[in-house]
Write an enzyme that holds these catalytic residues in place. Structure first.
Site, PDB file in Angstrom:
ATOM      1  N   ASP A  56       0.826  -1.210   0.000  1.00  0.00           N
ATOM      2  CA  ASP A  56       0.000   0.000   0.000  1.00  0.00           C
ATOM      3  C   ASP A  56       0.857   1.255   0.000  1.00  0.00           C
ATOM      4  OD1 ASP A  56      -2.330  -1.460   0.001  1.00  0.00           O
ATOM      5  OD2 ASP A  56      -2.556  -1.415   2.177  1.00  0.00           O
ATOM      6  N   TYR A 109       6.895  -9.734   7.293  1.00  0.00           N
ATOM      7  CA  TYR A 109       6.591  -8.317   7.479  1.00  0.00           C
ATOM      8  C   TYR A 109       7.054  -7.870   8.862  1.00  0.00           C
ATOM      9  CZ  TYR A 109       3.501  -7.975   3.409  1.00  0.00           C
ATOM     10  OH  TYR A 109       2.996  -7.941   2.131  1.00  0.00           O
TER      11      TYR A 109
END
Length: 387
Positions: A56, A109
Site C-alpha cells: 500500500d 513483514y
C-alpha cells in the site's frame, strides 16, 4: 530468452503504493518505465512480467520481488543508475520459465510501534492467538471475489529494546542463511551505528495475495513520461489520514477504529516531549505464506489496543469468527516494512554495491530528518521563551 527474479528495496514515503496506476507515482510504474527504457522488456505480456506483492501507499520494502523474461543479461547497477534513489534493486536470481513471484514459500513483514508503556506480555498472548490457521474475514476488505479468507500465520515475534532480534539474514557473499543477533537500542544512534543496523536488516518484506500477472491497462510509456516531466510528481499523493472513520464503513458492524487519544498526540501536544532525544521502538515480525489486503495493518490496530490495555485478548477471539462482523480500521502504513520473501530452491545473489548505495540514501535521509528536527525544535523552544 531467460527469466530472472529481482528483489526490490524502496522507501514507500513518496510512492502511491506499489501497483501501477494512472497519474500517480508508483514503484511498479518506475520499474516498468526503466526496464522498457533500457530495453530489458518490450511489453508486459511477452516478458511475462510478474510481482510478488502490492504494498500500500507509504509501506516500505527491503525485498519485494518481480520477475520477467529478457533477451539481455540483467545488470543490476545499470538499472539502479536509471531508477530513482528511493527504489533500488538489491538482488537477483535466475528462475525457471513457469516461476510466478506471488507464490512464495514465506513472507516476512515487520511493523514498528513507538508508543510508550505497551504491555508486551499481553501482546505476546495475542500473538499466540493469531498464530496458526484462521479465517481472517474481519481482517480483510471483505472482497467477495477473494477465493478464501483462510490464512496461516507461521510465527509472530514481538521484540523490544530488551530483546535480541534473531532473524535470518542473508549472507551477501554466498547467499547462505545464518542466524544473527542484533540488539535494537535507540533509534537515534550515531551515523555509524545506523549504517551497521541498516546492513544487518537487509532482510525483506511483502504484501497482498492478489494476482499481479495482468496485462497493461493503459499506455504506460505515455502516462509515465508525462508524469516524469512534472517536477511536482513526487508530491502528487494526498496525505494519508489513517485514523479517520471512512464513509461507507459497515454501519451495522462493530467498528474498531480511532484510538482514544492513547499513544497519539492530544490536541495541545501536551503528552509529547519534543526534547526527548531517543525512542524505544517495539517490533512485531509476522511470518506467513500469504496475507489478505490490509490484513496485517488491521491486526496491528488490535495489537495496539491490547498493548495499551484498551482491549482484552479474549475479545479478539470473536473477531476471528467470520459469522460475526467487525470493521477494523487499518493502522498507519508508514510503520510497515516488507522484510523478506523466500522461495523453494531459489537463491538470490545480493549485490554489495547496490546495498551500499541504498544504505547511503537511508543514512542521508536520517541525517536530514535529524537536522530538520533540531531546527524546528529550536524554533519551538524559542516560541516558548517568548511567553
Amino acid at each position: 530468452m531467460k527469466k530472472v527474479a529481482l528483489k526490490i528495496a524502496y522507501i514507500g514515503t513518496n510512492f502511491h503504493g506499489f501497483q501501477r496506476q494512472p497519474n500517480h507515482r508508483t514503484v511498479e510504474g518506475e520499474l516498468i518505465y526503466t526496464l522498457k527504457k533500457l530495453g530489458y522488456i518490450n511489453d508486459l505480456n511477452s516478458s511475462k512480467f510478474g510481482i510478488a506483492g502490492r504494498t500500500d501507499r507509504g509501506v516500505h520494502s527491503l525485498g519485494n520481488v518481480i520477475s520477467f523474461m529478457s533477451d539481455r543479461e540483467v545488470i543490476v547497477n545499470q538499472i539502479n543508475h536509471k531508477l530513482p534513489e528511493d527504489i533500488q534493486i538489491i538482488a537477483k536470481a535466475p528462475v525457471r520459465y513457469g516461476f510466478k513471484p506471488r507464490y512464495a514459500e514465506s513472507k516476512h513483514y515487520r511493523y514498528i510501534f513507538f508508543e510508550k508503556d505497551l504491555n508486551i506480555s499481553r501482546m505476546n498472548e495475542l500473538a499466540n492467538l493469531f498464530e496458526g490457521e484462521h479465517d481472517f474475514t474481519n481482517f480483510s476488505k471483505r472482497n467477495k471475489s477473494q477465493k478464501t479468507t483462510v490464512r496461516t500465520i507461521n510465527k509472530i515475534e514481538i521484540i523490544n529494546n530488551n530483546t535480541n532480534i534473531n532473524t535470518n539474514n542473508t549472507d551477501i557473499d554466498n547467499n547462505s542463511k545464518n542466524n544473527s543477533n542484533s540488539n535494537y537500542n535507540n533509534t537515534n544512534t550515531t551515523t555509524n551505528n545506523t549504517t551497521n543496523n541498516t546492513n544487518n536488516n537487509i532482510n525483506n518484506i511483502n504484501n497482498l495475495d492478489i494476482d499481479a500477472e495482468s496485462s497493461d491497462t493503459y499506455n504506460l510509456d505515455k502516462e509515465y513520461s508525462q508524469k516524469l516531466e512534472n517536477p511536482k510528481y513526487l508530491k502528487s499523493s494526498p496525505k494519508y489520514i489513517s485514523d479517520l472513520k471512512e464513509s461507507g464503513d459497515f454501519i451495522e458492524s462493530h467498528y474498531v477504529g480511532e484510538l482514544k487519544a492513547i499513544g497519539r498526540f492530544n490536541e495541545n501536544f501536551q503528552n509529547v516531549n519534543f526534547n526527548k532525544s531517543s525512542y524505544e521502538p517495539v517490533f512485531i515480525d509476522i511470518y506467513g505464506e500469504s496475507f489478505l489486503w490490509n490484513m496485517i495493518r488491521k491486526m496491528m490496530r488490535i495489537f495496539l489496543f491490547v498493548g495499551k490495555e484498551e482491549m482484552e485478548v479474549e475479545e479478539v477471539k470473536d473477531m476471528l469468527d467470520p459469522t460475526k462482523e467487525y470493521n477494523i480500521k487499518p493502522l498507519n502504513p508508514e510503520n510497515l516494512i516488507l522484510m523478506d520473501i523466500e522461495y523453494n530452491n531459489i537463491k538470490f545473489q545480493y549485490d554489495d554495491y547496490a546495498l551500499e548505495g541504498f544504505k547511503r540514501v537511508l543514512v542521508r535521509n536520517l541525517f536530514d530528518y535529524k537536522m530538520k528536527i533540531s531546527l524546528e525544535n529550536s524554533l519551538l523552544n524559542s516560541l516558548e521563551s517568548l511567553k
